[in-house]
Design an enzyme around this catalytic site. Structure first.
Site, PDB file in Angstrom:
ATOM      1  CG  MET A 297       0.986   7.932   7.347  1.00  0.00           C
ATOM      2  SD  MET A 297       1.609   9.328   6.400  1.00  0.00           S
ATOM      3  CE  MET A 297       0.109  10.244   6.108  1.00  0.00           C
TER       4      MET A 297
ATOM      5  N   GLY B   8       0.790  -1.222   0.000  1.00  0.00           N
ATOM      6  CA  GLY B   8       0.000   0.000   0.000  1.00  0.00           C
ATOM      7  C   GLY B   8       0.818   1.266   0.000  1.00  0.00           C
ATOM      8  CB  CYS B   9      -0.251   4.721   0.793  1.00  0.00           C
ATOM      9  SG  CYS B   9      -1.729   4.776  -0.243  1.00  0.00           S
ATOM     10  CG  ASN B  10       2.796   1.204   4.363  1.00  0.00           C
ATOM     11  OD1 ASN B  10       1.598   0.988   4.230  1.00  0.00           O
ATOM     12  ND2 ASN B  10       3.680   0.222   4.477  1.00  0.00           N
TER      13      ASN B  10
END
Length: 402
Positions: free
Chosen positions: A389, A170-172
């Site tokens: 995050m 994901g975004c992290n």
């Protein structure tokens, strides 16, 4: 007026720490005798050819529900780069199958990933033949072999290139992967290690008119970003300027090289389901879910992980000259801003990337990094904090000095 940190709703209250971590002041960090460290010597970004304003998206898909329109128009996003489904004869857009979405993920990910990679190498003054290690990051589709193998073939990287694919974090994930690349770089001084984040968010969506999918569909954009890291065997922070580099001494002075000093992570197990992909049986596709309480949980835990990142360095938050935070969404950015006591100016690139691109998932912070470096305000000796995050729920951080 004094800002007050938002309070997390009860549904994820267990994920909020009861008190921030504290640390006694120490001496200012010195890296003079720290030995060889990996440095970011090149960076690059790429997007699809077409971009759309939020209002254009509403009109293209005929969205008239005032609640959904409000989500799009109050997102702090003006424009996003997307690869939309083909237009049909009646003016509507084709409903893409999961197979078609995966094909889009592959095609666009390879194209934008290669472009970002080549730009980053050019900025570093390096050639494709100089790459010794490649790590590719994505969450918008499953592909085997992964982007790393396809980029070796498509871009013409050496067949001896070491490879790693980070899929689904994901975004992290950009900072997770950057830590792996930095470790390889430190273990192989003088060799170029590359990270490519290739996210095709328009290949990972469900369009069903619900508020759940509308929030997701209003937020994400397509884009790729890359960084090149080199550890100078001599131990200096400017490894880019070796026999391959093309920069002059004057350019070197104007564009300091960012050296990674330390990393710190924080996973919040109580919020493990707050950001996730689910399989939608009705649609026959994967559908992303974002809990409405995510901004509060991320913001409430940001202080603890940043204090731990700076712990033992002698640095306080006030010593950080540059903050590059993931452009996760307006509420996420506001929550981090309040909890860390940051100014609007400090997060100007975070909000600027959100405004002009939307949430680009794992590569968002590198779009901000590019803007910061192009701005020309970074000086030798400056400190920066990178923060991403994402699912886990997870906060990743890195301390950089230029």
């Amino acid at each position: 007026m004094t800002a007050t940190a938002p309070t997390a709703p009860a549904s994820l209250a267990a994920a909020v720490p009861t008190a921030p971590a504290t640390r006694a002041p120490g001496q200012r960090l010195s890296t003079a005798n720290a030995g060889p460290r990996p440095s970011v010597v090149g960076f690059g970004t790429a997007t699809p050819a077409n971009s759309y304003t939020q209002r254009e998206m509403l009109e293209l898909f005929g969205i008239e529900d005032p609640r959904i329109r409000s989500v799009f128009l109050n997102s702090a996003i003006e424009r996003r780069y997307l690869t939309l489904p083909p237009e049909l004869a009646d003016g509507t857009r084709k409903t893409e199958t999961q197979g078609e979405l995966l094909a889009k993920h592959k095609e666009q990910g390879i194209r934008t990933g290669r472009e970002a990679l080549e730009t980053a190498l050019k900025r570093a003054g390096l050639a494709l033949s100089d790459v010794g290690y490649l790590c590719c990051v994505t969450t918008t589709g499953l592909l085997t072999p992964g982007f790393s193998a396809h980029l070796v073939k498509d871009a013409g990287l050496p067949v001896s290139t070491g490879r790693l694919d980070v899929v689904g974090m994901g975004c992290n994930a950009g900072l997770n992967a950057m830590a792996a690349v930095a470790s390889w770089s430190a273990a192989n001084p003088g060799q170029a290690a590359v990270m490519v984040c290739a996210e095709v968010c328009s290949a990972a969506y469900v369009f069903d008119g619900t508020m759940r999918t509308s929030v997701v569909n209003s937020l994400f954009g397509d884009g790729a970003a890359a960084v090149v890291m080199v550890t100078d065997p001599a131990g200096t922070a400017h490894a880019a300027h070796d026999a391959h580099a093309t920069q002059t001494a004057e350019a070197d002075e104007a564009a300091p090289v960012g050296t990674v000093l330390k990393a710190a992570s924080r996973i919040i197990p109580e919020a493990v389901d707050a950001m996730r992909y689910d399989w939608d049986d009705d649609q026959g596709k994967f559908s992303f879910f974002l809990d409405r309480d995510v901004p509060y949980v991320v913001g409430a835990n940001a202080e603890e992980v940043v204090d731990r990142l700076l712990g033992g360095t002698g640095l306080e938050r006030a010593d950080i000259d540059h903050w590059l935070v993931h452009s996760g969404g307006k509420k996420v950015i506001d929550s981090v801003k309040v909890n860390l006591g940051l100014s609007t100016y400090a997060l100007r690139h975070t909000t600027g990337v959100l405004r002009d691109y939307g949430n680009l998932s794992s590569g968002s912070f590198l779009f901000s990094y590019e803007r910061l470096m192009e701005e020309g305000r970074v000086r030798r000796g400056d400190y920066g904090v990178l923060m991403t995050m994402g699912p886990g729920s997870t906060i990743e951080t890195a301390l950089v000095q230029w």
